[in-house]
Motif scaffolding. Structure first.
Motif, mmCIF file in Angstrom:
data_model
loop_
_atom_site.group_PDB
_atom_site.id
_atom_site.type_symbol
_atom_site.label_atom_id
_atom_site.label_comp_id
_atom_site.label_asym_id
_atom_site.label_seq_id
_atom_site.Cartn_x
_atom_site.Cartn_y
_atom_site.Cartn_z
ATOM 1 N N ALA A 1 48.669 32.993 25.737
ATOM 2 C CA ALA A 1 48.184 34.263 26.285
ATOM 3 C C ALA A 1 46.978 34.736 25.492
ATOM 4 N N VAL A 2 46.131 35.500 26.174
ATOM 5 C CA VAL A 2 44.942 36.087 25.548
ATOM 6 C C VAL A 2 44.983 37.587 25.767
ATOM 7 N N GLY A 3 44.864 38.323 24.664
ATOM 8 C CA GLY A 3 44.780 39.775 24.744
ATOM 9 C C GLY A 3 43.352 40.216 24.483
ATOM 10 N N ALA A 4 42.673 40.713 25.508
ATOM 11 C CA ALA A 4 41.293 41.187 25.362
ATOM 12 C C ALA A 4 41.355 42.672 25.027
ATOM 13 N N LEU A 5 41.261 42.979 23.725
ATOM 14 C CA LEU A 5 41.578 44.318 23.236
ATOM 15 C C LEU A 5 40.397 45.011 22.576
ATOM 16 N N THR A 6 39.175 44.639 22.947
ATOM 17 C CA THR A 6 38.000 45.315 22.403
ATOM 18 C C THR A 6 37.816 46.657 23.111
ATOM 19 N N GLY A 7 36.867 47.448 22.637
ATOM 20 C CA GLY A 7 36.557 48.701 23.291
ATOM 21 C C GLY A 7 35.549 48.566 24.415
ATOM 22 N N ASP A 8 35.175 47.324 24.751
ATOM 23 C CA ASP A 8 34.169 47.054 25.777
ATOM 24 C C ASP A 8 34.856 46.464 27.006
ATOM 25 N N LEU A 9 34.907 47.222 28.078
ATOM 26 C CA LEU A 9 35.596 46.792 29.292
ATOM 27 C C LEU A 9 35.010 45.506 29.856
ATOM 28 N N ASN A 10 33.678 45.351 29.828
ATOM 29 C CA ASN A 10 33.045 44.161 30.384
ATOM 30 C C ASN A 10 33.407 42.912 29.595
ATOM 31 N N VAL A 11 33.422 43.041 28.266
ATOM 32 C CA VAL A 11 33.830 41.911 27.417
ATOM 33 C C VAL A 11 35.274 41.539 27.714
ATOM 34 N N ASN A 12 36.122 42.549 27.801
ATOM 35 C CA ASN A 12 37.543 42.289 28.033
ATOM 36 C C ASN A 12 37.773 41.579 29.364
ATOM 37 N N PHE A 13 37.080 42.027 30.396
ATOM 38 C CA PHE A 13 37.283 41.421 31.708
ATOM 39 C C PHE A 13 36.765 39.980 31.739
ATOM 40 N N ALA A 14 35.580 39.757 31.165
ATOM 41 C CA ALA A 14 35.032 38.398 31.144
ATOM 42 C C ALA A 14 35.937 37.457 30.375
ATOM 43 N N ALA A 15 36.459 37.918 29.243
ATOM 44 C CA ALA A 15 37.358 37.082 28.443
ATOM 45 C C ALA A 15 38.613 36.733 29.230
ATOM 46 N N CYS A 16 39.153 37.706 29.962
ATOM 47 C CA CYS A 16 40.362 37.450 30.748
ATOM 48 C C CYS A 16 40.106 36.439 31.860
ATOM 49 N N MET A 17 38.932 36.496 32.481
ATOM 50 C CA MET A 17 38.624 35.546 33.537
ATOM 51 C C MET A 17 38.519 34.116 32.993
ATOM 52 N N ILE A 18 37.933 33.983 31.804
ATOM 53 C CA ILE A 18 37.850 32.663 31.169
ATOM 54 C C ILE A 18 39.247 32.171 30.821
ATOM 55 N N ALA A 19 40.045 33.057 30.233
ATOM 56 C CA ALA A 19 41.408 32.680 29.846
ATOM 57 C C ALA A 19 42.249 32.315 31.056
ATOM 58 N N LYS A 20 42.059 33.044 32.146
ATOM 59 C CA LYS A 20 42.809 32.766 33.375
ATOM 60 C C LYS A 20 42.481 31.369 33.888
ATOM 61 N N HIS B 1 41.867 28.882 32.170
ATOM 62 C CA HIS B 1 42.568 27.921 31.321
ATOM 63 C C HIS B 1 44.090 28.065 31.395
ATOM 64 N N GLY B 2 44.569 28.876 32.330
ATOM 65 C CA GLY B 2 46.005 28.986 32.559
ATOM 66 C C GLY B 2 46.746 29.912 31.622
ATOM 67 N N CYS B 3 46.025 30.807 30.937
ATOM 68 C CA CYS B 3 46.662 31.731 29.995
ATOM 69 C C CYS B 3 47.122 33.006 30.702
ATOM 70 N N ARG B 4 48.142 33.608 30.158
ATOM 71 C CA ARG B 4 48.485 34.972 30.549
ATOM 72 C C ARG B 4 47.404 35.881 29.980
ATOM 73 N N THR B 5 46.992 36.887 30.765
ATOM 74 C CA THR B 5 45.883 37.739 30.341
ATOM 75 C C THR B 5 46.295 39.206 30.277
ATOM 76 N N VAL B 6 45.909 39.843 29.189
ATOM 77 C CA VAL B 6 46.165 41.272 28.996
ATOM 78 C C VAL B 6 44.836 41.925 28.669
ATOM 79 N N MET B 7 44.475 42.957 29.425
ATOM 80 C CA MET B 7 43.172 43.590 29.263
ATOM 81 C C MET B 7 43.315 45.065 28.908
ATOM 82 N N ARG B 8 42.525 45.477 27.913
ATOM 83 C CA ARG B 8 42.516 46.871 27.484
ATOM 84 C C ARG B 8 41.496 47.678 28.285
ATOM 85 N N ILE B 9 41.916 48.860 28.739
ATOM 86 C CA ILE B 9 41.015 49.856 29.308
ATOM 87 C C ILE B 9 41.060 51.062 28.393
ATOM 88 N N ASP B 10 39.897 51.637 28.105
ATOM 89 C CA ASP B 10 39.834 52.688 27.095
ATOM 90 C C ASP B 10 39.647 54.069 27.698
#
Length: 234
Positions: free
Chosen positions: A67-86, A88-97
């Motif tokens: 799993a990948v937890g995209a936990l930065t304060g930047d929504l765009n970074v978090n979303f892009a990271a989750c799409m890459i992780a997805k 690769h078959g990872c569970r994705t968790v995204m932070r919204i601030d």
């Protein structure tokens, strides 16, 4: 399990520490040099770089992560990271601030496995402190819905009754039941309510106080209504 936490700030590092304490393998991805050094000093494996870039996540072995937890304060970074992780078959968790808006949530909710809102989680913790011993907030489901865990006290109006005899308000549902010191499970009609038993209820904010009075009685005072009001504005 193997986890990648993107973001070595307050939320990311605390999450990484909790995962490590539970015995999991955690890699922290952080583009800020000072934060990266802090994570290394804390004993974490660190990949320094932008978590929104596939090359950086490949360096963190995203293909082997659970799993990948995209936990930065930047929504765009978090979303892009989750799409890459997805990919690769990872569970994705995204932070919204704090710039959270309902339309943003709806836009991204279907693309990731889980969205977290740290300020709201913090509000739940504060709410539990206000509620006291017999009522504990578990989650805010929506603006007007909350899951709470009630512990049946000696003075409960429903002590000695079965679950089939508990008449919750129309906008409340019984989700789970557990005897004292036993795991929570599916509520059964003939389960009896005794001191120390726990009941998880999904309820509209408007009827939370009615549910509390039914299951706990008046010993929680007026804190439930006040705390629910505070949580609804989190």
């Amino acid at each position: 399990m193997r986890f990648i936490v993107i973001g070595g700030g307050r939320v990311g590092l605390r999450t990484a520490r909790v995962l490590r304490e539970e015995g999991h393998d955690v890699t922290v991805v952080e583009r800020d040099a000072d934060r990266a050094d802090r994570a290394r000093a804390d004993g974490f494996s660190v990949v320094e770089g932008d978590g929104a870039r596939e090359g950086v996540l490949s360096e963190a072995a995203v293909e082997r992560a659970d799993a990948v937890g995209a936990l930065t304060g930047d929504l765009n970074v978090n979303f892009a990271a989750c799409m890459i992780a997805k990919h690769h078959g990872c569970r994705t968790v995204m932070r919204i601030d704090e710039d959270y808006r309902e339309e943003i949530y709806q836009k991204y909710a279907d693309e990731v496995d889980e969205i977290i809102y740290p300020e709201r989680l913090g509000a739940i913790g504060a709410k539990n402190a206000l509620l006291g011993g017999n009522v504990r907030a578990i989650a805010d489901i929506a603006e007007h819905l909350q899951v709470l865990l009630f512990t049946i006290p000696e003075a409960s109006p429903m002590r000695g009754y079965t679950l089939s005899e508990v008449e919750l308000p129309a906008n409340a549902r019984l989700l789970a039941f557990g005897k004292r010191d036993e795991p929570m499970g599916i509520p059964l009609p003939d389960n009896s309510l005794e001191t120390g038993d726990r009941v998880a209820v999904l309820a509209d904010f408007d009827v939370l106080d009615d549910v509390r009075q039914l299951l706990v009685g008046d010993d929680a005072g007026e804190t439930l209504a006040s705390a629910a009001s505070a949580g609804g504005g989190a």
